[in-house]
Design an enzyme around this catalytic site. Structure first.
Site, PDB file in Angstrom:
ATOM      1  N   HIS A  61       0.879  -1.174   0.000  1.00  0.00           N
ATOM      2  CA  HIS A  61       0.000   0.000   0.000  1.00  0.00           C
ATOM      3  C   HIS A  61       0.911   1.217   0.000  1.00  0.00           C
ATOM      4  O   HIS A  61       2.142   1.069  -0.029  1.00  0.00           O
ATOM      5  CB  HIS A  61      -0.960  -0.016   1.197  1.00  0.00           C
ATOM      6  CG  HIS A  61      -0.294   0.070   2.530  1.00  0.00           C
ATOM      7  ND1 HIS A  61       0.589  -0.882   2.982  1.00  0.00           N
ATOM      8  CD2 HIS A  61      -0.358   1.000   3.519  1.00  0.00           C
ATOM      9  CE1 HIS A  61       1.013  -0.548   4.191  1.00  0.00           C
ATOM     10  NE2 HIS A  61       0.473   0.586   4.537  1.00  0.00           N
ATOM     11  N   ASP A  65       5.632   4.836   5.239  1.00  0.00           N
ATOM     12  CA  ASP A  65       6.605   3.900   5.809  1.00  0.00           C
ATOM     13  C   ASP A  65       6.790   2.651   4.956  1.00  0.00           C
ATOM     14  O   ASP A  65       7.608   1.793   5.287  1.00  0.00           O
ATOM     15  CB  ASP A  65       6.245   3.539   7.259  1.00  0.00           C
ATOM     16  CG  ASP A  65       4.830   3.002   7.423  1.00  0.00           C
ATOM     17  OD1 ASP A  65       3.951   3.348   6.613  1.00  0.00           O
ATOM     18  OD2 ASP A  65       4.601   2.236   8.377  1.00  0.00           O
ATOM     19  N   ASP A 213       0.337  -4.526   5.830  1.00  0.00           N
ATOM     20  CA  ASP A 213      -0.395  -4.006   6.991  1.00  0.00           C
ATOM     21  C   ASP A 213      -1.820  -4.524   6.937  1.00  0.00           C
ATOM     22  O   ASP A 213      -2.542  -4.246   5.975  1.00  0.00           O
ATOM     23  CB  ASP A 213      -0.412  -2.481   6.973  1.00  0.00           C
ATOM     24  CG  ASP A 213       0.949  -1.893   7.318  1.00  0.00           C
ATOM     25  OD1 ASP A 213       1.923  -2.671   7.422  1.00  0.00           O
ATOM     26  OD2 ASP A 213       1.035  -0.669   7.493  1.00  0.00           O
TER      27      ASP A 213
END
Lengths: 312, 312
Positions: A61, A65, A213
């Site tokens: 995504h 980070d 994530d």
């Protein structure tokens, strides 16, 4: 065989002793980089991983980070003399990200080929380079984050045992055996010899899953079935942080362990630790009480996964 | 006093033990960050420098090794709760760079204020925050790189000695003395008391110069006159690399030493080492034969520059 190296295990921001979460999967001298936060190129050097071998960068995504290391890595690969194309994979939004990255890097001495991925639509790795065995597939998996996100499953199939007697009997020259072993048909004088004529039943391959994530979700659990290694979001350490984890689209140590148990994976490595977690090992016991084979990821952690039998 | 910390000393690409060249100048709890290559935020943590205190980021030019740390640092400052504005300084082209960075970061919880600098047009630092003494100035300096580039000179002036007897005689309340000491006029009943009425002759201040990437050039030499500390491009170690240095708009150790000698600086720190230089200290003697006070910069190197007399 497939070698997985963790380049980093941090979430949100890089710390001096913990780079942002990224991993490399290497096979046959070629590799995939999974995510690329700021500092990934340095983490790779530290881990002794040469990213010139990467065929593709797979983005889960577009939070910073996971992508802010792209401009620097792409530029360094150019400075190191890369000329062969690099594929850039990611969910929708990839072209906009690539445009912004390109605005910073300017022209590179090799082509970057963005390829928008959709969950469930596999990418044939053997088309990227010959480092990957025939039929090697990268499967994008729908995950549950607070923005559009993907996990990735890497499947290395393993052909059945090659029978040299059958190949000889069919008159296939020895120089062509490798093609049959790689699953390609070979032309003889009058017909094509199919791999199935000289190979036994397919054997168990290798499966590796990178969650990116994600909160626990059925698609990830399904995709991870029987994986040899699962790298799973473990942003929060404590069971009482589940609500917070859900709110931000992440998992706790315990949730990752539970998902690994349900999916029947062989190994679970926890990654993507919140900066609040100073020592992940202190919280490992709780995860292991749910899934005994859980381990804490750490920067530079590496494993080479071998096919089950000791045969090539 | 002025504290200078080297966050990194690498050129082109970050190495595990050598971050990209960046420096921080701190005064009165406020600071300036000079350049921001990938990994600058991590290097700052490693050096114990809190970049939340930065009033501004000063970019020398827009090659990737000087700017690719911006998206990550800006996002991290937001995650750490920054709400006060941050000034982004740099030569022409700054708005395009800022646009590309913003395309990656998206909205931040504080304002970033780009300010295009021109050589010779100073920026008043005391207008940025009250960490800087009255009259503190940042002077952009024209340097000689292969793209448009600037160096930066930081001047902290020092007012003359404050005479409390004079201030008392004029009837200035003690609570107003600090304003006069900072160079501000103070209103009394019938008139303004000017700082000059209570201050002696201005004393020697502090001067710090950051070359950015540059071949030796008259403007840099001129700007560095009498500097307390010069951080100077030393991309190449050997005298026989001068031609290569000129071609790429850089300096050798010896050229930096010669410039420091001509400018009569107090201290020279060599920075921005090519990845080919494995141990800069091995090449230092040659620079010291030209300018004895030359030192090799290294990541985390720090000095606090004090005013000449031991008076505040």
């Amino acid at each position: 065989m497939l070698t997985i190296t963790l380049l980093g295990t941090a979430a949100t921001m890089p710390l001096p002793e913990r780079a942002l979460t990224a991993a490399v999967a290497e096979c046959g001298g070629h590799s995939l980089l999974l995510d690329c936060g700021e500092g990934t190129q340095t983490a790779a050097r530290r881990a002794g991983v040469n990213l010139m071998r990467a065929d593709a960068i797979c983005l889960t995504h577009y939070h910073g980070d996971h992508i802010f290391g792209l401009p620097g890595l792409l530029q360094t690969l150019g400075a190191q003399g890369r000329t062969r194309p690099l594929v850039l994979l990611g969910p929708e939004g990839l072209l906009e990200v690539w445009r912004a990255v390109y605005a910073l890097t300017g022209p590179l001495p090799y082509a970057v080929k963005p390829l928008v991925c959709r969950a469930g639509q596999p990418v044939a790795l053997d088309a990227l380079s010959d480092g990957w065995p025939a039929g090697a597939m990268l499967l994008p998996v729908a995950t549950k984050h607070r923005v559009r996100s993907l996990g990735y499953r890497l499947d290395l199939p393993r052909a059945g045992r090659f029978d040299p007697e059958k190949a000889r009997a069919l008159g296939v020259p020895v120089t062509q055996w490798r093609l049959l072993q790689r699953g390609q048909a070979v032309p003889l004088a009058e017909r094509m010899v199919q791999p199935a004529e000289v190979l036994g039943a397919p054997r168990k391959g290798l499966r590796f899953v990178f969650s990116g994530d994600s909160a626990p979700c059925p698609a990830l659990e399904q995709a991870a079935q029987g994986a040899d290694l699962l790298l799973c979001d473990a942003t929060y350490a404590l069971p009482e942080q589940q609500e917070q984890a859900a709110q931000w689209g992440h998992s706790t140590f315990g949730q990752s362990a539970a998902l690994a148990a349900k999916a029947g994976v062989k190994r679970l490595w926890l990654v993507h630790y919140s900066p609040m977690i100073t020592d992940p090992e202190q919280q490992l016991a709780q995860a292991q009480s749910i899934f005994p084979a859980a381990e804490c990821g750490f920067d530079g952690k590496r494993i080479t996964l071998h096919y089950e039998e000791n045969e090539e």
